[in-house]
Design an enzyme around this catalytic site. Structure first.
Site, PDB file in Angstrom:
ATOM      1  N   CYS A  13       0.874  -1.181   0.000  1.00 34.27           N
ATOM      2  CA  CYS A  13       0.000   0.000   0.000  1.00 34.27           C
ATOM      3  C   CYS A  13       0.909   1.229   0.000  1.00 34.27           C
ATOM      4  O   CYS A  13       2.081   1.146  -0.378  1.00 34.27           O
ATOM      5  CB  CYS A  13      -0.980  -0.023   1.170  1.00 34.27           C
ATOM      6  SG  CYS A  13      -0.209  -0.020   2.809  1.00 34.27           S
ATOM      7  N   ARG A  19      -3.279  -0.610   5.448  1.00 34.49           N
ATOM      8  CA  ARG A  19      -3.890  -1.682   4.648  1.00 34.49           C
ATOM      9  C   ARG A  19      -2.989  -2.904   4.458  1.00 34.49           C
ATOM     10  O   ARG A  19      -3.430  -4.041   4.688  1.00 34.49           O
ATOM     11  CB  ARG A  19      -4.309  -1.133   3.279  1.00 34.49           C
ATOM     12  CG  ARG A  19      -5.447  -0.138   3.377  1.00 34.49           C
ATOM     13  CD  ARG A  19      -5.606   0.644   2.092  1.00 34.49           C
ATOM     14  NE  ARG A  19      -4.468   1.537   1.877  1.00 34.49           N
ATOM     15  CZ  ARG A  19      -4.265   2.261   0.781  1.00 34.49           C
ATOM     16  NH1 ARG A  19      -5.122   2.175  -0.210  1.00 34.49           N
ATOM     17  NH2 ARG A  19      -3.223   3.049   0.676  1.00 34.49           N
ATOM     18  N   ASP A 131      -7.917   3.930   1.178  1.00 31.73           N
ATOM     19  CA  ASP A 131      -6.980   4.379   2.206  1.00 31.73           C
ATOM     20  C   ASP A 131      -7.770   4.869   3.425  1.00 31.73           C
ATOM     21  O   ASP A 131      -8.534   5.827   3.327  1.00 31.73           O
ATOM     22  CB  ASP A 131      -6.155   5.524   1.605  1.00 31.73           C
ATOM     23  CG  ASP A 131      -5.062   6.009   2.539  1.00 31.73           C
ATOM     24  OD1 ASP A 131      -5.084   5.639   3.725  1.00 31.73           O
ATOM     25  OD2 ASP A 131      -4.206   6.771   2.062  1.00 31.73           O
TER      26      ASP A 131
END
Ligand code: 4NP
Length: 158
Positions: A13, A19, A131
């Site tokens: 990520c 994440r 996000d």
């Protein structure tokens, strides 16, 4: 997918504090529960190196812990050798995906890059794992819901 003993998966990520370490932790637990520890090696990394050395974001650690995932990965940036060392490189969003494609040193390594959402069908309208950094609790819960489904499906296909 190949004749090697283990399949190495890298989750990627932006910051490697929300994440991708969550994806790594969720996938590791599913692998452990399936007794497949010898078959897989997991890691995660970020395209932005500003959080290098940090544990995952405390909000993600709390939300993940409530579901039984202990996240202890230390953030690190993506490096060139990752493209040779890993078999599958899993991007959380479009920006991650295109950045990884640009960084891939060979066409073979470019072919290792996939999107997490390739494995997620239960969230219509989502083409990326969003996000959560500037979101509230629901953003973190959404990410965990999506990643649990995606990791189940990825393990099923492997
Ligand atoms: P992640 O979330 O990519 O899921 O780890 C982010 C964490 C930090 C930042 C951006 C996204 N940041 O810009 O610091």
């Amino acid at each position: 997918m190949n004749n090697k003993e283990t399949t190495k998966i890298l989750f990627v990520c932006l910051g490697n504090i929300c994440r991708s370490p969550a994806a790594q932790g969720i996938m590791q637990k599913k692998i452990d529960q399936a007794g497949l520890q010898d078959k897989f090696e997991l890691d995660s990394a970020g395209l932005y190196g500003g959080h290098a050395g940090e544990l995952p974001d405390h909000r993600m650690r709390i939300h993940a812990q409530r579901r039984g995932y202990i996240l202890e990965h230390r953030s690190r940036p993506v490096k060139e050798s990752d493209f040779f060392d890993f078999d599958i490189i899993v991007a959380m969003d479009d920006s991650n995906y295109h950045q990884l494609k640009r960084l891939a040193p060979t066409s073979e390594s470019e072919g290792k890059i996939v999107r997490m959402t390739d494995y997620i069908t239960g969230f219509p309208g989502y083409h990326s794992v969003p996000d959560p950094y500037y979101e509230g609790a629901s953003g973190f819960e959404l990410v965990l819901d999506m990643l649990e489904e995606g990791c189940d499906e990825m393990l099923r296909r492997l």
